[in-house]
Design a protein around this motif. Structure first.
Motif, PDB file in Angstrom:
ATOM      1  N   TRP A 230       0.828  -1.211   0.000  1.00 58.24           N
ATOM      2  CA  TRP A 230       0.000   0.000   0.000  1.00 58.24           C
ATOM      3  C   TRP A 230       0.860   1.257   0.000  1.00 58.24           C
ATOM      4  O   TRP A 230       0.501   2.272  -0.600  1.00 58.24           O
ATOM      5  N   VAL A 256      -6.468  -8.709  -4.884  1.00 61.29           N
ATOM      6  CA  VAL A 256      -7.283  -7.562  -4.470  1.00 61.29           C
ATOM      7  C   VAL A 256      -7.962  -7.832  -3.130  1.00 61.29           C
ATOM      8  O   VAL A 256      -8.019  -6.962  -2.261  1.00 61.29           O
ATOM      9  N   VAL A 257      -8.465  -9.042  -2.954  1.00 58.36           N
ATOM     10  CA  VAL A 257      -9.113  -9.399  -1.681  1.00 58.36           C
ATOM     11  C   VAL A 257      -8.128  -9.270  -0.527  1.00 58.36           C
ATOM     12  O   VAL A 257      -8.443  -8.712   0.532  1.00 58.36           O
ATOM     13  N   LEU A 260      -7.444  -5.684   0.373  1.00 57.51           N
ATOM     14  CA  LEU A 260      -8.543  -5.039   1.084  1.00 57.51           C
ATOM     15  C   LEU A 260      -8.629  -5.507   2.533  1.00 57.51           C
ATOM     16  O   LEU A 260      -8.852  -4.715   3.445  1.00 57.51           O
ATOM     17  N   TYR A 277      -6.710   3.138   5.277  1.00 56.26           N
ATOM     18  CA  TYR A 277      -8.158   2.901   5.341  1.00 56.26           C
ATOM     19  C   TYR A 277      -8.880   3.624   4.204  1.00 56.26           C
ATOM     20  O   TYR A 277      -9.712   3.031   3.512  1.00 56.26           O
ATOM     21  N   ARG A 280      -8.257   2.038   0.806  1.00 58.43           N
ATOM     22  CA  ARG A 280      -9.005   0.783   0.639  1.00 58.43           C
ATOM     23  C   ARG A 280     -10.482   1.077   0.388  1.00 58.43           C
ATOM     24  O   ARG A 280     -11.144   0.390  -0.399  1.00 58.43           O
ATOM     25  N   LYS A 281     -10.997   2.107   1.042  1.00 59.59           N
ATOM     26  CA  LYS A 281     -12.383   2.544   0.792  1.00 59.59           C
ATOM     27  C   LYS A 281     -12.534   2.990  -0.662  1.00 59.59           C
ATOM     28  O   LYS A 281     -13.514   2.640  -1.335  1.00 59.59           O
ATOM     29  N   LEU A 283     -10.775   2.001  -3.158  1.00 60.77           N
ATOM     30  CA  LEU A 283     -10.685   0.820  -4.009  1.00 60.77           C
ATOM     31  C   LEU A 283     -12.042   0.109  -4.091  1.00 60.77           C
ATOM     32  O   LEU A 283     -12.483  -0.289  -5.176  1.00 60.77           O
ATOM     33  N   LEU A 284     -12.716  -0.046  -2.954  1.00 53.46           N
ATOM     34  CA  LEU A 284     -14.055  -0.644  -2.960  1.00 53.46           C
ATOM     35  C   LEU A 284     -15.015   0.192  -3.813  1.00 53.46           C
ATOM     36  O   LEU A 284     -15.796  -0.345  -4.619  1.00 53.46           O
ATOM     37  N   LEU A 311     -15.053 -11.152   0.130  1.00 52.84           N
ATOM     38  CA  LEU A 311     -14.930 -10.229   1.254  1.00 52.84           C
ATOM     39  C   LEU A 311     -16.086 -10.393   2.234  1.00 52.84           C
ATOM     40  O   LEU A 311     -15.895 -10.441   3.451  1.00 52.84           O
ATOM     41  N   LEU A 324     -12.741  -2.795   9.256  1.00 50.71           N
ATOM     42  CA  LEU A 324     -13.078  -3.278   7.922  1.00 50.71           C
ATOM     43  C   LEU A 324     -14.572  -3.586   7.818  1.00 50.71           C
ATOM     44  O   LEU A 324     -15.196  -3.361   6.775  1.00 50.71           O
TER      45      LEU A 324
END
Length: 591
Positions: A230, A256-257, A260, A277, A280-281, A283-284, A311, A324
């Motif tokens: 990251w 990717v999983v 995350l 954080y 990652r948000k 990315l979702l 996920l 998460l």
């Protein structure tokens, strides 16, 4: 037989001795000679010797000559057309990916750990000047220093033995984290190699074989060097979009999983689960945007939702960190996925939709903010409930089978029922879903999962006297019990009465109604006045069944908790099972 056994043992011992000799020979060559990488890759049994004990010597060889690490990356990402020798184009990537798949910590350290003592002026201008040890460890140590201070005050000013010991453990852990292997590359060299490695993802078309070799490096990085990964992504944001364009490769899904979830240890106690954080948000959210953008591309939608599926599976099993779970709750909206399911008709989206509701159910049982949490979801769920019945009807392609998509929708209704929200119950009554569910259970009697869900929903409402009266009034459940359970030919045996798939559902609901009759005078009066004959026949059937059970009350089946498995392994198992199902579906379609 004995001779064969003895021969086998002696052969094994000889093989081990020979392997030891070969790996020792390779170690001597790596330490004392100056071979090229190509000469090493051309050696017979080179990968075997590396596995047998020469890995550390090879890592030191690469460290002394970092251009060899650059060549290794080159052979992984080079295409067959770019290499003159076809044999090398197959052999070299295979051997190199095999070396990286050993997940030797020192080799990965060279790529992903920056040397802190090196002059900052040598860093690229856009790189962050913080690392995991800068960001996380001081906070972790400060947190436990506060705990020790509180404990010291509580004990009258003296540091307890436990606190002192605990702090010493922390210091040792921090020191061990910082020391690592002691091998570092020049920072510019390291970044150039790393940038070349990720530049490979910019290519829009990568075949499965090449991606498999590439993933041998990327997967352990995502799972064991997630924080460092990251750190690099933050200053090279194009990597995320490059990853997503290859989401059709199941190896990328797994990567990717893991990025995350970021189930990433730097030692036995410190988890990097809060890191990046917001990224990652994003990315979702980007994946959801991609689903919307490529909703006409069924394959793309299925591949992206596979990530959400994995996920959410972790979230439902409560294996994720609180931060998460909160992230999923913010980003994953049930009504959005419901609309995508309607629009695309992709089975995976239906599964994700139902799992989002399961995720909501699991989280509604956590903490003291249940009412507020559910109120935030109610408007979404009310819209969903009103549209489920028409969608089930539109999904019917073959009247003989209920279908997996419809099963996901019924599972969603079961979750809505378990949320115990009166507004959701009222919406289900208005949409006449209880009556529809009873009809589906009777018609598709051999769909065991459907029987389980419908039984759970109807039984749950009957337990409440208020809703029990509405079920009796607004559905034909008692008529279905009379028609399909009681009105059997007189010469039929008890066994034949149990031969229908819906018998278990009707008996469970019927006996629950009898139970409400005995505990409520109002219910008893209502049932006797309007359905007296059916109730009496149902009581006789229950009595007959109890004689067969010898007055033993069968216990409700309890599902045992699954054994503890690491998150990495769970992800791999889920991906393997989904890939196997997809392969089976593809074969059946081709046939």
């Amino acid at each position: 037989m004995s001779f064969g056994y003895k021969f086998g043992v002696s052969s094994s011992v000889y093989s081990q001795f020979q392997t030891f000799g070969q790996s020792q020979e390779l170690e001597n060559i790596l330490k004392n000679n100056n071979p090229t990488l190509e000469e090493l890759l051309e050696r017979d049994n080179f990968l075997f010797d590396i596995k047998a004990g020469a890995m550390n010597a090879f890592t030191e060889f690469v460290w002394r000559q970092p251009e060899n690490l650059e060549k290794m990356i080159h052979y992984i990402i080079v295409t067959n057309e770019q290499m003159e020798d076809n044999e090398k184009s197959r052999k070299f990537p295979y051997i190199i990916s095999g070396i990286f798949s050993l997940e030797n910590t020192r080799l990965f350290d060279l790529l992903f750990l920056r040397h802190r003592n090196e002059s900052q002026s040598s860093l690229l201008s856009n790189e962050r000047l913080t690392t995991i040890e800068d960001d996380i460890l001081p906070e972790y140590q400060m947190h436990h220093e506060d705990q020790c201070k509180e404990e010291e005050d509580f004990n009258g000013g003296g540091i307890s033995g436990t606190s002192s010991q605990y702090m010493s453990i922390i210091i040792v852990q921090c020191a061990s984290f910082k020391s690592k292997s002691g091998m570092h590359l020049n920072e510019n060299v390291r970044l150039n190699i790393l940038n070349a490695f990720f530049k490979y993802l910019e290519s829009p078309n990568i075949n499965d074989t090449s991606m498999g070799y590439y993933a041998q490096i990327l997967k352990p990085v995502a799972s064991k060097y997630g924080g460092e990964f990251w750190d690099h992504i933050v200053v090279n944001s194009n990597i995320i979009s490059d990853l997503l364009q290859h989401i059709n490769h199941y190896q990328i899904v797994e990567i990717v999983v893991k990025l995350l979830i970021l189930d990433y240890k730097i030692n036995d106690n410190v988890y990097i689960n809060q890191k990046c954080y917001n990224y990652r948000k994003q990315l979702l959210e980007e994946m959801i945007h991609q689903m919307d953008k490529f909703s006409d591309n069924i394959t793309m939608v299925a591949d992206i939702t596979q990530i959400f599926d994995l996920l959410l599976e972790q979230g439902i099993q409560q294996k994720l960190y609180e931060s998460l779970r909160e992230l999923f709750d913010i980003v994953l909206k049930p009504y959005y996925f419901f609309k995508i399911a309607k629009k695309t008709g992709v089975l995976t989206v239906y599964k994700v939709f139902s799992k989002i509701l399961l995720f909501i159910q699991v989280n509604s049982l956590q903490g003291n903010q249940i009412i507020m949490y559910l109120d935030q979801k109610t408007s979404d769920l009310l819209q969903v409930i009103q549209q489920i019945s028409p969608l089930i009807i539109s999904n019917f392609q073959d009247e003989e089978t209920f279908g997996l998509k419809n099963l996901c929708l019924v599972q969603a209704l079961d979750v809505c029922d378990k949320l115990n929200n009166p507004l959701l119950f009222e919406s289900m009554f208005q949409a006449q879903l209880y009556q529809s569910l009873i009809e589906y259970a009777i018609k598709y009697q051999w769909n065991n999962q459907l029987q389980i869900y419908v039984t759970s929903i109807i039984k749950s409402r009957i337990q409440d006297e208020k809703y029990c009266q509405r079920i009796l009034k607004e559905t034909d459940i008692l008529n279905q019990i009379k028609k399909n359970l009681i009105d059997q030919p007189n010469n039929s045996s008890f066994r034949s009465k149990c031969s229908h798939g819906y018998s278990g559902f009707l008996k469970t609901v019927g006996y629950k109604i009898l139970q409400k009759q005995t505990t409520s005078k109002k219910m008893n009066s209502l049932l006797q006045e309007q359905h007296g004959q059916i109730i009496e026949a149902l009581q006789r059937l229950q009595k007959i069944e109890q004689t067969y059970l010898c007055d033993v009350d069968p216990k409700t089946h309890m599902q045992e908790a699954p054994p503890e498995i690491s998150i990495d392994r769970q992800i791999e198992m889920l991906i393997d099972s989904q890939k196997e199902k997809e392969d089976q579906l593809t074969k059946s379609e081709q046939q």
